[in-house]
Design an enzyme around this catalytic site. Sequence first.
Site, PDB file in Angstrom:
ATOM      1  N   ASN A  10      15.146 -12.703   0.012  1.00  0.00           N
ATOM      2  CA  ASN A  10      16.534 -13.318  -0.358  1.00  0.00           C
ATOM      3  C   ASN A  10      16.557 -14.127  -1.608  1.00  0.00           C
ATOM      4  O   ASN A  10      16.152 -15.287  -1.679  1.00  0.00           O
ATOM      5  CB  ASN A  10      16.945 -14.130   0.990  1.00  0.00           C
ATOM      6  CG  ASN A  10      18.405 -14.899   0.646  1.00  0.00           C
ATOM      7  OD1 ASN A  10      19.144 -14.340  -0.256  1.00  0.00           O
ATOM      8  ND2 ASN A  10      18.687 -15.690   1.746  1.00  0.00           N
ATOM      9  N   TRP A  11      17.182 -13.637  -2.586  1.00  0.00           N
ATOM     10  CA  TRP A  11      16.991 -14.225  -3.913  1.00  0.00           C
ATOM     11  C   TRP A  11      18.224 -15.414  -4.149  1.00  0.00           C
ATOM     12  O   TRP A  11      18.041 -16.147  -5.232  1.00  0.00           O
ATOM     13  CB  TRP A  11      17.279 -13.129  -5.040  1.00  0.00           C
ATOM     14  CG  TRP A  11      16.083 -12.539  -5.368  1.00  0.00           C
ATOM     15  CD1 TRP A  11      14.739 -12.218  -4.475  1.00  0.00           C
ATOM     16  CD2 TRP A  11      15.872 -11.510  -6.464  1.00  0.00           C
ATOM     17  NE1 TRP A  11      14.037 -11.557  -5.176  1.00  0.00           N
ATOM     18  CE2 TRP A  11      14.444 -10.883  -6.237  1.00  0.00           C
ATOM     19  CE3 TRP A  11      16.477 -10.940  -7.386  1.00  0.00           C
ATOM     20  CZ2 TRP A  11      13.954  -9.897  -7.109  1.00  0.00           C
ATOM     21  CZ3 TRP A  11      16.034  -9.951  -8.424  1.00  0.00           C
ATOM     22  CH2 TRP A  11      14.613  -9.618  -8.263  1.00  0.00           C
ATOM     23  N   LYS A  12      19.136 -15.374  -3.238  1.00  0.00           N
ATOM     24  CA  LYS A  12      20.184 -16.452  -3.120  1.00  0.00           C
ATOM     25  C   LYS A  12      20.725 -16.465  -4.802  1.00  0.00           C
ATOM     26  O   LYS A  12      20.985 -15.338  -5.142  1.00  0.00           O
ATOM     27  CB  LYS A  12      19.727 -17.662  -2.934  1.00  0.00           C
ATOM     28  CG  LYS A  12      18.765 -17.864  -1.561  1.00  0.00           C
ATOM     29  CD  LYS A  12      18.262 -19.276  -1.070  1.00  0.00           C
ATOM     30  CE  LYS A  12      17.324 -19.171   0.174  1.00  0.00           C
ATOM     31  NZ  LYS A  12      17.342 -20.423   0.864  1.00  0.00           N
ATOM     32  N   HIS A  93      23.767 -16.483   7.117  1.00  0.00           N
ATOM     33  CA  HIS A  93      22.804 -17.389   6.705  1.00  0.00           C
ATOM     34  C   HIS A  93      23.061 -18.862   6.782  1.00  0.00           C
ATOM     35  O   HIS A  93      24.190 -19.243   6.702  1.00  0.00           O
ATOM     36  CB  HIS A  93      22.243 -17.084   5.234  1.00  0.00           C
ATOM     37  CG  HIS A  93      21.060 -17.846   4.791  1.00  0.00           C
ATOM     38  ND1 HIS A  93      21.139 -19.023   4.408  1.00  0.00           N
ATOM     39  CD2 HIS A  93      19.850 -17.367   4.538  1.00  0.00           C
ATOM     40  CE1 HIS A  93      19.848 -19.680   3.960  1.00  0.00           C
ATOM     41  NE2 HIS A  93      19.080 -18.357   3.957  1.00  0.00           N
ATOM     42  N   GLU A  95      22.873 -21.291   5.131  1.00  0.00           N
ATOM     43  CA  GLU A  95      23.656 -22.051   3.850  1.00  0.00           C
ATOM     44  C   GLU A  95      25.109 -21.546   3.852  1.00  0.00           C
ATOM     45  O   GLU A  95      25.891 -22.134   3.250  1.00  0.00           O
ATOM     46  CB  GLU A  95      22.872 -21.455   2.480  1.00  0.00           C
ATOM     47  CG  GLU A  95      21.805 -22.102   2.247  1.00  0.00           C
ATOM     48  CD  GLU A  95      20.437 -21.533   1.541  1.00  0.00           C
ATOM     49  OE1 GLU A  95      20.862 -20.514   0.727  1.00  0.00           O
ATOM     50  OE2 GLU A  95      19.554 -21.924   1.642  1.00  0.00           O
ATOM     51  N   GLU A 164      15.712 -18.422  11.546  1.00  0.00           N
ATOM     52  CA  GLU A 164      15.739 -19.152  10.338  1.00  0.00           C
ATOM     53  C   GLU A 164      15.925 -20.731  10.856  1.00  0.00           C
ATOM     54  O   GLU A 164      17.046 -21.065  10.679  1.00  0.00           O
ATOM     55  CB  GLU A 164      16.282 -18.711   9.310  1.00  0.00           C
ATOM     56  CG  GLU A 164      16.004 -17.610   8.855  1.00  0.00           C
ATOM     57  CD  GLU A 164      16.124 -17.184   7.350  1.00  0.00           C
ATOM     58  OE1 GLU A 164      15.322 -17.140   6.520  1.00  0.00           O
ATOM     59  OE2 GLU A 164      17.404 -17.497   6.900  1.00  0.00           O
ATOM     60  N   GLY A 170      13.479 -23.627   2.775  1.00  0.00           N
ATOM     61  CA  GLY A 170      12.833 -24.290   1.392  1.00  0.00           C
ATOM     62  C   GLY A 170      12.559 -25.664   1.431  1.00  0.00           C
ATOM     63  O   GLY A 170      12.361 -26.473   0.260  1.00  0.00           O
ATOM     64  N   SER A 209      10.054 -21.128   4.540  1.00  0.00           N
ATOM     65  CA  SER A 209       9.091 -21.551   3.962  1.00  0.00           C
ATOM     66  C   SER A 209       7.846 -20.430   4.166  1.00  0.00           C
ATOM     67  O   SER A 209       6.517 -20.761   4.225  1.00  0.00           O
ATOM     68  CB  SER A 209       8.622 -22.880   4.328  1.00  0.00           C
ATOM     69  OG  SER A 209       9.697 -23.736   4.050  1.00  0.00           O
ATOM     70  N   GLY A 230      12.623 -16.630   1.096  1.00  0.00           N
ATOM     71  CA  GLY A 230      13.687 -16.916   0.047  1.00  0.00           C
ATOM     72  C   GLY A 230      12.871 -17.266  -1.394  1.00  0.00           C
ATOM     73  O   GLY A 230      12.621 -16.458  -1.986  1.00  0.00           O
ATOM     74  N   GLY A 231      12.311 -18.540  -1.486  1.00  0.00           N
ATOM     75  CA  GLY A 231      11.566 -19.090  -2.716  1.00  0.00           C
ATOM     76  C   GLY A 231      10.610 -18.137  -3.021  1.00  0.00           C
ATOM     77  O   GLY A 231      10.418 -17.771  -4.321  1.00  0.00           O
TER      78      GLY A 231
HETATM   79  C1  PEP Z   1      15.968 -18.333   3.351  1.00  0.00           C
HETATM   80  O1  PEP Z   1      16.899 -19.211   2.976  1.00  0.00           O
HETATM   81  O2  PEP Z   1      16.531 -17.238   3.971  1.00  0.00           O
HETATM   82  C2  PEP Z   1      14.442 -18.720   3.474  1.00  0.00           C
HETATM   83  C3  PEP Z   1      13.918 -18.064   4.289  1.00  0.00           C
HETATM   84  O3  PEP Z   1      14.336 -19.538   2.279  1.00  0.00           O
HETATM   85  P1  PEP Z   1      12.551 -19.970   1.870  1.00  0.00           P
HETATM   86  O4  PEP Z   1      11.649 -19.068   2.364  1.00  0.00           O
HETATM   87  O5  PEP Z   1      12.859 -20.761   0.764  1.00  0.00           O
HETATM   88  O6  PEP Z   1      12.585 -21.074   2.956  1.00  0.00           O
END
Ligand code: PEP
Length: 252
Positions: A10-12, A93, A95, A164, A170, A209, A230-231
């Site tokens: 997920n590049w957000k 999600h 967010e 999640e 993050g 994470s 994500g990241g």
């Molecule tokens: C996400 O936002 O879907 C996510 C899993 O982010 P991260 O891997 O950066 O925690």
Amino acid sequence: MASLPYIVGNWKMNGTRASLSEARAIDRGAARLPKVQVAIAPPATLLHRTREAVELIGIGGQDCHAKDSGAFTGDISAAMLKDAGADFTIVGHSERRTLHAETDADVRAKAEAALGAGLAVILCVGETEGERDAGNAESVVGGQLEGSCPHSDGAVDKLTVAYEPVWAIGTGRVPSVDDVAAMHKAIRAKLVSIYGEAGAGVRILYGGSVKAENASELLSIRDVGGALVGGASLTAESFLAIVGAAAALEDN
Ligand code: PEP
């Protein structure tokens, strides 16, 4: 037959045309690791270009509107995602739930719209730290599933759930193996109660994470069918390290 592990990036709100080289590199890397299903959800502005740039991996949106079209400035419909080359979309999600005040009913309507447009759906659920500390994590996630799982014909076959925990996104923090196992077991039971036996076949991803260093441990947990990342999905190097960890588990 058990489905392949599914690793989704997920590049957000990250990525410009310069990032297409990362998408291409992810695609090439995934071709060398056929025991893993790989996908990325770039920002909507890159969907069309990403579709043209890759051959193998799945491409998805990060959200969609519940309506097909209309006066919704700034929003994107599921049909538009499909037209731009998406195979799936993420909905719900945390967010979106937090920053855009999306309710379970909103998330369900988006999921139904996505299915109606021919997209698969990755439905996100997860508790806040306060909810976990209060001992309510499983009931919160169970309630999210009851309120946001789609019910249209065939929905269960195109559904993936991503657990999640909000406090793990993050932050570099991850739940213990026992906590992930307990939550995935509870999600499985809830999916079976919602969909009947078909709920036993829904893939449940862990997200929050995930990195190369913890991927093997997390992906080895029963009922963890992959990861939403994500990241660590923003560069091919860090994302493919996670895909490689998933592939190595399949080889063992
Ligand atoms: C996400 O936002 O879907 C996510 C899993 O982010 P991260 O891997 O950066 O925690």
